[in-house]
Design an enzyme around this catalytic site. Structure first.
Site, PDB file in Angstrom:
ATOM      1  N   ASP A  67       0.815  -1.214   0.140  1.00 16.82           N
ATOM      2  CA  ASP A  67      -0.148   0.128  -0.076  1.00 16.82           C
ATOM      3  C   ASP A  67       0.915   1.273   0.033  1.00 16.82           C
ATOM      4  O   ASP A  67       2.063   1.301   0.046  1.00 16.82           O
ATOM      5  CB  ASP A  67      -0.984  -0.214   1.218  1.00 16.82           C
ATOM      6  CG  ASP A  67       0.003  -0.194   2.589  1.00 16.82           C
ATOM      7  OD1 ASP A  67       0.918  -0.396   2.542  1.00 16.82           O
ATOM      8  OD2 ASP A  67      -0.903  -0.642   3.281  1.00 16.82           O
ATOM      9  N   ASN A 134      -7.012  -2.316  14.646  1.00 11.54           N
ATOM     10  CA  ASN A 134      -8.484  -2.606  14.475  1.00 11.54           C
ATOM     11  C   ASN A 134      -8.516  -4.036  13.453  1.00 11.54           C
ATOM     12  O   ASN A 134      -9.413  -3.985  12.988  1.00 11.54           O
ATOM     13  CB  ASN A 134      -8.966  -1.601  13.518  1.00 11.54           C
ATOM     14  CG  ASN A 134      -8.411  -1.074  12.263  1.00 11.54           C
ATOM     15  OD1 ASN A 134      -7.524  -1.598  11.721  1.00 11.54           O
ATOM     16  ND2 ASN A 134      -8.854   0.116  11.860  1.00 11.54           N
ATOM     17  N   HIS A 136      -6.999  -4.338  10.541  1.00  7.41           N
ATOM     18  CA  HIS A 136      -6.664  -4.292   8.960  1.00  7.41           C
ATOM     19  C   HIS A 136      -5.232  -4.896   8.409  1.00  7.41           C
ATOM     20  O   HIS A 136      -4.419  -4.899   9.265  1.00  7.41           O
ATOM     21  CB  HIS A 136      -6.899  -2.629   8.645  1.00  7.41           C
ATOM     22  CG  HIS A 136      -5.592  -1.752   8.894  1.00  7.41           C
ATOM     23  ND1 HIS A 136      -5.569  -0.651   9.453  1.00  7.41           N
ATOM     24  CD2 HIS A 136      -4.143  -2.013   8.697  1.00  7.41           C
ATOM     25  CE1 HIS A 136      -4.288  -0.158   9.733  1.00  7.41           C
ATOM     26  NE2 HIS A 136      -3.476  -0.964   9.194  1.00  7.41           N
ATOM     27  N   GLU A 141      -9.354  -1.556   5.609  1.00  5.98           N
ATOM     28  CA  GLU A 141      -9.790  -1.247   6.894  1.00  5.98           C
ATOM     29  C   GLU A 141     -11.144  -2.157   7.202  1.00  5.98           C
ATOM     30  O   GLU A 141     -12.008  -2.696   6.020  1.00  5.98           O
ATOM     31  CB  GLU A 141     -10.385   0.229   7.008  1.00  5.98           C
ATOM     32  CG  GLU A 141      -9.227   1.061   6.474  1.00  5.98           C
ATOM     33  CD  GLU A 141      -8.267   1.290   8.123  1.00  5.98           C
ATOM     34  OE1 GLU A 141      -8.300   0.421   8.949  1.00  5.98           O
ATOM     35  OE2 GLU A 141      -7.583   2.293   7.996  1.00  5.98           O
TER      36      GLU A 141
HETATM   37  C1  GLP Z   1      -0.270   0.745   8.575  1.00  5.50           C
HETATM   38  C2  GLP Z   1       0.053  -0.188   7.155  1.00  5.50           C
HETATM   39  C3  GLP Z   1      -0.095  -1.590   7.537  1.00  5.50           C
HETATM   40  C4  GLP Z   1       0.742  -2.012   8.565  1.00  5.50           C
HETATM   41  C5  GLP Z   1      -0.242  -1.296   9.956  1.00  5.50           C
HETATM   42  C6  GLP Z   1       0.655  -1.590  11.510  1.00  5.50           C
HETATM   43  O1  GLP Z   1      -1.378   1.210   8.550  1.00  5.50           O
HETATM   44  N1  GLP Z   1      -0.927   0.240   6.162  1.00  5.50           N
HETATM   45  O2  GLP Z   1       0.318  -2.485   6.356  1.00  5.50           O
HETATM   46  O3  GLP Z   1       0.516  -3.243   9.019  1.00  5.50           O
HETATM   47  O4  GLP Z   1      -0.138   0.093   9.584  1.00  5.50           O
HETATM   48  O5  GLP Z   1       1.662  -0.752  11.175  1.00  5.50           O
HETATM   49  P1  GLP Z   1       2.936  -1.040  12.497  1.00  5.50           P
HETATM   50  O6  GLP Z   1       3.565  -2.282  12.010  1.00  5.50           O
HETATM   51  O7  GLP Z   1       3.714   0.348  12.441  1.00  5.50           O
HETATM   52  O8  GLP Z   1       2.222  -1.132  13.805  1.00  5.50           O
END
Ligand code: GLP
Length: 243
Positions: A67, A134, A136, A141
């Protein structure tokens, strides 16, 4: 789904890097699906170290990222492209032309077409996923339905909150992103879902507590996939047990 409980973040990151390296050792032009965020930083560090030690070669490897925010381009320090350059791409011998990223400053429809056409060519060999608090995955989402293809998504309020730690002001967090959809994700031959620390315990507990698949908990779609390994640390696992 297989569960690995690592001692801590570093051990978990090492285990994930090993899974990736095993795939590259089998197939030198492996197609890797990559994630950003604090979760995969450690595995990228291990991959870069192993590259320096001559244990893994990225010269034929292809990648695609999950993404990207809409707005910032790859030179923007908060873009996921910048993150990937910093933590992995600049540290190994991957070829630029083998890297697929969403250009956040590009025309979204073109980026979506580019992604879906690439994902239509071959499935991802191994995909690393982080998880939102959450539930995702990518930027898919919680919603009333799953979206199959790559698409534009509005970030949930809690995601904007969580990701604001990377920005000076919460107002600076982009509200929209382009994300790989559930087809690209679930078609991956191997999926590694990584979650470390107590903040992610709630989502992982929900995922493991029943056999339901619901778009309200996007990661639950992974229950339909053949080869999923969930890597957590003891800190997270203790929270699940004690709740
Ligand atoms: C982001 C990304 C996800 C990621 C998530 C967790 O929003 N789009 O792909 O897995 O948040 O991030 P983190 O690893 O910093 O907790």
């Amino acid at each position: 789904m297989k569960l690995i409980i690592a001692e801590n973040y570093n051990e978990g990151s090492r285990k994930i890097a090993d899974l990736f390296e095993a795939v590259i050792a089998e197939k030198k032009d492996a197609f890797l699906g990559l994630a950003t965020g604090s979760t995969p930083e450690g595995m990228y560090k291990c991959l870069a170290e192993d590259f320096n030690a001559g244990k893994v070669d990225f010269s034929e490897v292809h990648t695609i990222n999950l993404d990207e925010y809409l707005g910032p381009d790859r030179s923007h320090p908060q873009s996921f492209g910048y993150f990937m350059d910093k933590h992995l791409f600049s540290k190994v011998n991957i070829k630029q032309e083998n890297i697929m990223l969403v250009d956040g400053a590009g025309k979204a429809e073109d980026e979506i077409k580019k992604y879906d056409s690439r994902l239509g060519e071959e499935p991802i060999d191994i995909l690393i996923l982080g998880i939102g608090e959450n539930g995702h995955i990518g930027f898919n989402e919680p919603a009333d339905f799953f979206v199959a293809g790559t698409h534009i998504t509005e970030l949930a309020e809690e995601t904007i909150q969580a990701n604001s730690r990377f920005f000076e002001n919460i107002e600076d967090v982009p509200q929209k992103a382009v994300t790989m959809g559930m087809a690209g994700i679930t078609n991956a031959k191997k999926i590694v879902l990584a979650a470390f620390g107590k903040k992610k315990a709630g989502a992982i507990k929900k995922l493991l507590s029943d056999d339901k698949v619901s778009p309200k908990l996007p990661c639950s779609i992974l229950k339909l996939c053949r080869d999923v390994t969930i890597v957590v640390d003891k800190e997270l696992y203790r929270c699940i047990e004690n709740e």
